[in-house]
Design a protein around this motif. Structure first.
Motif, short mmCIF file in Angstrom:
data_model
loop_
_atom_site.label_atom_id
_atom_site.label_comp_id
_atom_site.label_asym_id
_atom_site.label_seq_id
_atom_site.Cartn_x
_atom_site.Cartn_y
_atom_site.Cartn_z
N GLY A 27 0.81 -1.21 0.00
CA GLY A 27 0.00 0.00 0.00
C GLY A 27 0.84 1.26 0.00
O GLY A 27 0.49 2.25 -0.63
N LEU A 28 1.98 1.24 0.69
CA LEU A 28 2.85 2.41 0.70
C LEU A 28 3.37 2.72 -0.70
O LEU A 28 3.50 3.87 -1.08
N ASP A 29 3.66 1.68 -1.46
CA ASP A 29 4.16 1.88 -2.82
C ASP A 29 3.08 2.44 -3.75
O ASP A 29 3.38 3.11 -4.72
N ASN A 30 1.83 2.16 -3.44
CA ASN A 30 0.72 2.58 -4.31
C ASN A 30 -0.15 3.66 -3.69
O ASN A 30 -1.27 3.88 -4.11
N GLY A 37 -7.91 7.47 -6.94
CA GLY A 37 -8.81 6.57 -7.65
C GLY A 37 -8.17 5.81 -8.78
O GLY A 37 -8.83 5.49 -9.75
N GLY A 38 -6.90 5.51 -8.70
CA GLY A 38 -6.22 4.73 -9.72
C GLY A 38 -5.72 5.52 -10.90
O GLY A 38 -5.15 4.96 -11.81
#
Length: 118
Positions: A27-30, A37-38
């Motif tokens: 999650g930290l990377d993304n 919202g992507g």
């Protein structure tokens, strides 16, 4: 043979904690992608048009329609100041307005756009 009934629960807890850490690091990377919202996000301060610069830096104090709010109204700012003066206010701040940390080219584009508001 007598088995300890807590061993399965301990293994499940250890696997659960390991999975939690794994998902946290993924999650930290993304984080930026998930927060928007992507969509691919631009780096902060990468607004390109004067309208985007205004929205990113000025809108919260001066309003979405240049009507003012915490800061003064900018709807007719071009009749009061020329582009050079506005650029100086943007880069150096004035009164309770802080200096905006954008490069000179973007400050000039924003100042020119605001100076046309008469």
């Amino acid at each position: 043979m007598n088995r300890n009934p807590l061993i399965p629960f301990a293994l499940i807890a250890i696997l659960g904690i390991g999975a939690m850490f794994l998902f946290s690091f993924v999650g930290l990377d993304n984080a930026d992608e998930m927060a928007h919202g992507g969509e691919e996000t631009e780096e902060a301060g990468e607004a390109t048009t004067p309208e985007e610069l205004y929205a990113a830096n000025c809108l919260s104090c001066h309003g979405d329609q240049l009507q003012g709010g915490f800061g003064p109204a900018l709807a007719n700012i071009g009749s009061k100041y020329d582009a050079e003066t506005i650029q100086g206010i943007i880069t150096n701040g004035q009164g309770s307005m802080p200096a905006i940390a954008i490069d000179a080219e973007k400050a000039q584009a924003l100042a020119t756009w605001l100076s046309e508001k008469k």
